[in-house]
Design an enzyme around this catalytic site. Structure first.
Site, PDB file in Angstrom:
ATOM      1  N   GLY A  83       0.819  -1.208   0.000  1.00 29.78           N
ATOM      2  CA  GLY A  83       0.000   0.000   0.000  1.00 29.78           C
ATOM      3  C   GLY A  83       0.853   1.258   0.000  1.00 29.78           C
ATOM      4  O   GLY A  83       0.513   2.262  -0.637  1.00 29.78           O
ATOM      5  N   THR A  84       1.962   1.197   0.697  1.00 33.00           N
ATOM      6  CA  THR A  84       2.859   2.359   0.757  1.00 33.00           C
ATOM      7  C   THR A  84       3.353   2.710  -0.644  1.00 33.00           C
ATOM      8  O   THR A  84       3.329   3.880  -1.051  1.00 33.00           O
ATOM      9  CB  THR A  84       4.056   2.047   1.690  1.00 33.00           C
ATOM     10  OG1 THR A  84       3.540   1.754   2.996  1.00 33.00           O
ATOM     11  CG2 THR A  84       5.031   3.196   1.764  1.00 33.00           C
ATOM     12  N   THR A 103      10.685  -7.744 -11.852  1.00 31.22           N
ATOM     13  CA  THR A 103      10.110  -9.048 -12.187  1.00 31.22           C
ATOM     14  C   THR A 103       8.852  -9.285 -11.360  1.00 31.22           C
ATOM     15  O   THR A 103       8.849  -9.065 -10.141  1.00 31.22           O
ATOM     16  CB  THR A 103      11.157 -10.159 -11.900  1.00 31.22           C
ATOM     17  OG1 THR A 103      12.325  -9.834 -12.649  1.00 31.22           O
ATOM     18  CG2 THR A 103      10.642 -11.528 -12.285  1.00 31.22           C
ATOM     19  N   GLN A 124      -7.657   0.410   3.911  1.00 25.17           N
ATOM     20  CA  GLN A 124      -8.515  -0.153   4.976  1.00 25.17           C
ATOM     21  C   GLN A 124      -9.956  -0.318   4.529  1.00 25.17           C
ATOM     22  O   GLN A 124     -10.732  -0.996   5.215  1.00 25.17           O
ATOM     23  CB  GLN A 124      -8.470   0.739   6.229  1.00 25.17           C
ATOM     24  CG  GLN A 124      -7.112   0.820   6.883  1.00 25.17           C
ATOM     25  CD  GLN A 124      -6.676  -0.488   7.554  1.00 25.17           C
ATOM     26  OE1 GLN A 124      -7.460  -1.429   7.723  1.00 25.17           O
ATOM     27  NE2 GLN A 124      -5.411  -0.573   7.924  1.00 25.17           N
ATOM     28  N   CYS A 169       2.660   0.736  11.784  1.00 24.81           N
ATOM     29  CA  CYS A 169       3.852   1.338  11.182  1.00 24.81           C
ATOM     30  C   CYS A 169       4.544   2.296  12.147  1.00 24.81           C
ATOM     31  O   CYS A 169       5.712   2.610  11.982  1.00 24.81           O
ATOM     32  CB  CYS A 169       3.491   2.106   9.914  1.00 24.81           C
ATOM     33  SG  CYS A 169       2.701   1.085   8.703  1.00 24.81           S
TER      34      CYS A 169
HETATM   35  N1  PLP Z   1      -2.582   3.119   4.170  1.00 21.36           N
HETATM   36  C1  PLP Z   1      -3.281   2.713   5.235  1.00 21.36           C
HETATM   37  C2  PLP Z   1      -4.552   3.401   5.569  1.00 21.36           C
HETATM   38  C3  PLP Z   1      -2.820   1.650   6.030  1.00 21.36           C
HETATM   39  O1  PLP Z   1      -3.522   1.264   7.098  1.00 21.36           O
HETATM   40  C4  PLP Z   1      -1.600   1.032   5.668  1.00 21.36           C
HETATM   41  C5  PLP Z   1      -1.045  -0.066   6.490  1.00 21.36           C
HETATM   42  O2  PLP Z   1      -1.224  -0.107   7.699  1.00 21.36           O
HETATM   43  C6  PLP Z   1      -0.915   1.481   4.529  1.00 21.36           C
HETATM   44  C7  PLP Z   1      -1.435   2.526   3.811  1.00 21.36           C
HETATM   45  C8  PLP Z   1       0.375   0.872   4.105  1.00 21.36           C
HETATM   46  O3  PLP Z   1       0.181  -0.392   3.553  1.00 21.36           O
HETATM   47  P1  PLP Z   1       1.427  -1.405   3.453  1.00 21.36           P
HETATM   48  O4  PLP Z   1       1.660  -1.915   4.838  1.00 21.36           O
HETATM   49  O5  PLP Z   1       0.976  -2.473   2.529  1.00 21.36           O
HETATM   50  O6  PLP Z   1       2.559  -0.635   2.936  1.00 21.36           O
END
Ligand code: PLP
Length: 377
Positions: free
Chosen positions: A69-70, A234, A176, A322
């Protein structure tokens, strides 16, 4: 163990693991190869893309696979800014995830100006504040769908409509929300939308970014011709397969969140409020995703409470995983309740579809016992 941290990560669904294993064991080729042992994996990736597109109400070619997600968030913001190099302003919200906020802080150092919208006590932003913040310099609005700490939902359609009217790109972090609320991007004015696998039963290390057809996109990772030249690297075939299966499961289960999970969360909320003096819900009066409950307990710091709960076999959190290793109070609750100690005493509970009614009283009794211990009563 009672696991109450589904917003941090979810277990891999058994169906996902079974689907992935062949691609970790026997079918380990490189999908970019010309010989069949590798090339046949292209169709496997495309099948997964269709499944992710179905979950989001999008077309398969609008789905880009990423590592998390990041990355999806960073890539979308990067692309929107590169599309309008003359525009040096973007808008986000104080309660966004660190993957968006940290990028915004880095962009400020590069000369961009960022407006951080405030929220009210319920965690809701003010649409007039957003409207007033958009100016000729604004390239992008990045506002999440569902908050990871409180579950509070943003008015995505209204935000997207406003952005369209004002000619500004809109990115939505739906990490989320995906799988917990219905998402139909064919009918929503959103230009980029991020999801990640590990919140919906796929493994950690795979995500996706929706990029609406004709929306500008510059790769974030430069490399080979993979992902129609939109992301080098890849392809992680097994993980992509896992995300595809998880997306299908999430599509099938999304209704369970309103029918089954919401009443359980509400039951847990009622039980905690009844049993614990000085407990208040953060975001309780706002629309929320149905699996999330965030409470602050007067006079109780998050950290010792979480330690005691852990000793009792209960996994919960004070907010984003995080940022769990920092002793900073929750920036989300601080934004909602400035000058209040609620941000130092937040307890986030996020449940999955397998949560059971009988766990409610057990959890409530443990939290009550731990709180009484900390209060010395
Ligand atoms: N955005 C939100 C709202 C999240 O809750 C999270 C992860 O906790 C992320 C982004 C980041 O996702 P990832 O852990 O896959 O990088």
């Amino acid at each position: 163990m009672i696991y109450l941290d589904y917003n941090a990560t979810t277990p891999i669904a058994p169906e996902v693991l079974v689907a992935m294993l062949p691609y970790l064991k026997d079918e380990w080729g490189n999908a970019a190869s010309t010989y069949r042992f590798g090339a046949k994996l292209k169709s496997v990736i495309e099948e997964a893309r269709e499944k992710v597109a179905d979950l989001l109400g999008a077309s398969p070619f609008e789905i880009l696979f990423t590592s998390c997600g990041t990355e999806s968030n960073n890539a979308a913001i990067n692309a929107a800014l590169l599309a309008n190099p003359a525009k040096k302003h973007l808008i986000t919200c104080e309660t966004e995830h660190s993957s968006v906020l940290s990028q915004c802080k880095a962009l400020e150092k590069q000369g961009y100006s960022v407006t951080y919208l405030t929220v009210n006590r319920d965690g809701l932003l003010n649409m007039s504040e957003l409207e007033a913040a958009i100016n000729e310099q604004t390239a992008l609005v990045s506002i999440m769908w569902a908050n990871n700490e409180t579950g509070v939902l943003s008015p995505v359609e209204k935000i997207g409509t406003l952005c369209r009217e004002r000619g500004v790109l809109y990115h939505c972090d739906a990490v989320q929300a995906a799988g917990k609320v219905p998402i139909n991007l064919s009918a929503l004015p959103v230009d980029y939308l991020s999801i990640t696998g590990h919140k919906i039963g796929a493994p950690k290390g795979v995500g996706a970014l929706f990029i609406r057809k004709k929306t500008p996109f510059t790769p974030y990772l430069f490399g080979g011709h993979q992902e129609r030249e939109r992301r080098g690297g890849t392809e992680a075939v097994a993980f992509i397969v896992g995300l595809g299966v998880a997306a299908s499961l999430a599509s099938d289960r999304v209704k369970l969140y309103s029918h089954k999970v919401a009443p359980l969360r509400d039951g847990l909320q009622m039980s905690l409020l009844r049993n614990i003096d000085g407990a208040e819900v953060n975001g309780g009066d706002a629309p929320r995703i149905s699996n999330t409950l965030n409470i602050s307990i007067k006079g109780i710091s998050s950290e010792p409470l979480l330690l005691l709960l852990d000793q009792a076999g209960i996994c919960a959190s004070s907010g984003s995983a995080c940022l769990a290793d920092s002793d900073e109070p929750s920036h989300v609750i601080a934004a909602m309740k400035p000058g209040d100690n609620a941000c130092r005493s937040a307890l986030r509970v996020s449940i999955g579809v397998d949560f059971e009614q009988k766990q409610i009283e057990i959890i409530s009794a443990h939290v009550r016992r731990c709180v009484m211990l900390l209060r010395g009563s």
